[in-house]
Design a protein around this motif. Structure first.
Motif, PDB file in Angstrom:
ATOM      1  N   UNK A 220      44.976  50.543  37.998  1.00  0.00           N
ATOM      2  CA  UNK A 220      44.081  49.572  37.366  1.00  0.00           C
ATOM      3  C   UNK A 220      44.316  48.166  37.898  1.00  0.00           C
ATOM      4  N   UNK A 221      45.537  47.861  38.345  1.00  0.00           N
ATOM      5  CA  UNK A 221      45.829  46.552  38.920  1.00  0.00           C
ATOM      6  C   UNK A 221      45.061  46.381  40.221  1.00  0.00           C
ATOM      7  N   UNK A 222      44.607  45.159  40.461  1.00  0.00           N
ATOM      8  CA  UNK A 222      43.754  44.886  41.606  1.00  0.00           C
ATOM      9  C   UNK A 222      44.484  44.063  42.652  1.00  0.00           C
ATOM     10  N   UNK A 223      44.093  44.200  43.914  1.00  0.00           N
ATOM     11  CA  UNK A 223      44.768  43.443  44.974  1.00  0.00           C
ATOM     12  C   UNK A 223      44.486  41.950  44.878  1.00  0.00           C
ATOM     13  N   UNK A 224      45.347  41.164  45.516  1.00  0.00           N
ATOM     14  CA  UNK A 224      45.185  39.718  45.489  1.00  0.00           C
ATOM     15  C   UNK A 224      45.464  39.162  44.107  1.00  0.00           C
ATOM     16  N   UNK A 225      44.724  38.108  43.755  1.00  0.00           N
ATOM     17  CA  UNK A 225      44.894  37.448  42.457  1.00  0.00           C
ATOM     18  C   UNK A 225      43.862  37.908  41.435  1.00  0.00           C
ATOM     19  N   UNK A 226      43.192  38.989  41.714  1.00  0.00           N
ATOM     20  CA  UNK A 226      42.161  39.480  40.802  1.00  0.00           C
ATOM     21  C   UNK A 226      42.783  40.116  39.562  1.00  0.00           C
ATOM     22  N   UNK A 227      42.145  39.948  38.411  1.00  0.00           N
ATOM     23  CA  UNK A 227      42.685  40.548  37.183  1.00  0.00           C
ATOM     24  C   UNK A 227      42.596  42.065  37.221  1.00  0.00           C
ATOM     25  N   UNK A 228      43.444  42.694  36.460  1.00  0.00           N
ATOM     26  CA  UNK A 228      43.420  44.150  36.372  1.00  0.00           C
ATOM     27  C   UNK A 228      42.112  44.623  35.749  1.00  0.00           C
ATOM     28  N   UNK A 229      41.658  45.786  36.161  1.00  0.00           N
ATOM     29  CA  UNK A 229      40.471  46.378  35.557  1.00  0.00           C
ATOM     30  C   UNK A 229      40.821  46.946  34.184  1.00  0.00           C
TER      31      UNK A 229
END
Length: 275
Positions: A220-229
């Motif tokens: 669920x965690x996203x790459x970069x600084x994007x929030x988790x889904x």
């Protein structure tokens, strides 16, 4: 933030073929309303991930249920096919897609000179209930590493220009190093190119054993600084075939970690921090 794929619990032993399951969500009951059924109908249990048996040319199967914040559920399955030399007929699609996607980064000469193998990971995401929201991508493993390439195909998988490794900058990630996201129900493939895999390596990896130095699964965690889904995983399980055992699984770093935010299994890329 970096995608969390560090796996804390190593598998002490592995029987082949093997099936491991875990339900971090805590509720084994299937979703209330699969397609074509009303809320008052009795719901059958979820189909086993291995009803369609892995073939003798596969090395690993992976399964998880993903539940979005709107209650939609996807049944996600990965079949990891045995690695093939770059020149094999079975690697033709992977080779062609890699040179197309990685234009200016990796070409035919590099692939031949460095003795690439290609491992094809087929991904199927089938709707169990509801409609998967467009803003809920799932990070797919394997992630790209500095000693491998990633290319994808299919309607349900895209690659994103976001960093999955230290030192990378969003918007400047080479195509071959861009992680893959599952964005909807459907099918797709991840092509993993591993240089030098035809001969194994000095660390004890057998020929065509590089696939086992990767982790497979969903995050669920996203790459970069994007929030988790906003997605949770349950009913995670995997199986390693006899061929998978012959081709290096389990490695010395083989681990499995099945939690509500991610489910992953596999080994660490030799010499690379897989966290």
């Amino acid at each position: 933030m970096r995608p969390r794929v560090v796996l804390a619990a190593s598998a002490a032993a592995l029987l082949l073929p093997m099936l491991t399951a875990c339900d971090p969500g805590g509720d084994d009951s299937p979703p209330a309303n699969p397609p074509g059924q009303s809320g008052g109908d009795e719901v059958p249990p979820p189909t086993s991930a291995w009803d369609e048996a892995l073939t003798e040319t596969d090395v690993l199967g992976f399964h998880a249920l993903a539940t979005a914040s709107n209650g939609a559920v996807l049944d996600i399955r990965m079949i990891v096919h045995a690695p093939e030399p770059f020149s094999a007929d079975g690697a033709a699609d992977a080779w062609a897609r890699t040179t197309e996607w990685c234009q200016g980064e990796v070409d035919d000469q590099v692939i031949a000179d460095w003795g690439y193998s290609f491992t094809t990971v087929d991904v199927t995401a089938q709707t169990v209930s509801g409609q998967w929201p467009m803003d809920t991508p799932i990070l797919l493993l394997p992630l790209p590493f500095e000693d491998s390439t990633i290319a994808t195909a299919g309607d349900a998988i895209v690659q994103t220009n976001e960093p999955a490794q230290f030192g990378q900058v969003a918007g400047q990630v080479p195509h071959c190093a861009q992680p893959a996201l599952l964005i909807k129900a459907g099918t797709g493939s991840i092509y993993v190119g591993i240089p030098g895999d035809l001969d194994g390596d000095a660390n004890g990896t057998p020929p065509f054993g590089g696939w086992a130095n990767r982790k497979y699964g969903v995050n669920a965690n996203q790459p970069g600084d994007n929030p988790a889904s906003p997605v949770t995983f349950s009913q995670c399980e995997y199986a390693v075939t006899q061929l998978g055992g012959e081709l290096g699984a389990p490695t010395a770093s083989w681990q499995e970690d099945f939690q509500s935010a991610f489910c992953a299994v596999g080994g660490d890329s030799v010499g690379v921090d897989a966290g």
